[in-house]
Design a protein around this motif. Sequence first.
Motif: not given
Length: 344
Positions: A31, A33, A35, A37, A60, A73, A75, A79-80, A83-84, A151
């Motif tokens: 994780a 990045d 985001a 997984n 997060t 994690l 936000l 780009e994230q 995945a959520y 987001r």
Amino acid sequence: MSHLGSSYTLKGLTLRNRIVMSPMCQYSVEAEDGAPNDWHFVHYVSRAVGGAGLILVEMTDVEPDGRISNRDLGLWSNEQIPAYRRIVDEAHKYGAKIGVQLAHAGRKALDAEPPVGPWNEPFDDQAKQPRTLSTEEVWALVDKFAQAASRAVQAGFDTIQLHGAHGYLIHQFHSPGINKRDDEFGRDPAKFGVEVIKAVKAVLPADMPLLMRLSAIEYAEYGYELEHMLEVARAYREAGVDMFDISTGGEGGPAVKGKPGNYPGYQVPYARAFKQALGVPVSAVGMLDDAELAEHVVASGDADLAVIGRAMLRNPYWAIDALRHLDGKADIPKAYERGYPGHR
């Protein structure tokens, strides 16, 4: 039907029962990045299958250096979002509602170089020395909370919880023993939290409730008492918090002010105190592993929701097992019915 098994509605959010999965960091190596997984997907969706009424995704963070570790994690990027959304959509298929806890670790960020905070004192003797945020940087962080909340809405979450407990950034600002600033965010200990709440509320749908986790008391030598946090929470309530999740501690430093031993329900009296003093819904947390204890907390009116942490790490189906114990029945996925002799 048990009280724990009854539905609960707060604004536009209706839960099938009063069992909440507590937000708990997974520290997943994949994780980096920020985001979620496949681990997070299985972890959270299995608790939806397991009958939880509300799942709260772990802490997060609103910027990369706001994470406790670089395995947590965030936000902070559009780009994230997908995945959520994948987790949210799947959890909904199994009848659960799902929220996300937004936060910034502040001086408790382990991998930031350096961490930041309202003041430059480290969390403990082993922690890095934080850099004091400028007033302009504090206002920028308020905006980052709002962006992360926007987001979260795009990802389809049903609710948002702000982390104002356990020594993380919002907590650091409202703790007089940690926040020694002389600007507007130091003179008023509730100022940062209030501005975050107002900014987040501005991007939420009108019927989406905003939750907030607080530490009712601190245990360090410099720690605040219950009355201080109740006064701060009044300001948070007026700014727009719809429900408080009541915990304690986490501020750092020696625990010299009578920190209780960890025993089942040890934090419930603080949840009761907030509910009585502020007239708002509350959730309670703290070793509510036993179904009958969790039922008592809700049935007695001490709290509106029971938040289950480590017990739900051990058992994804804690909610099903608890409701079968209390009511003699529970909604069980058809694929698992053979595992429950005499299911009804």
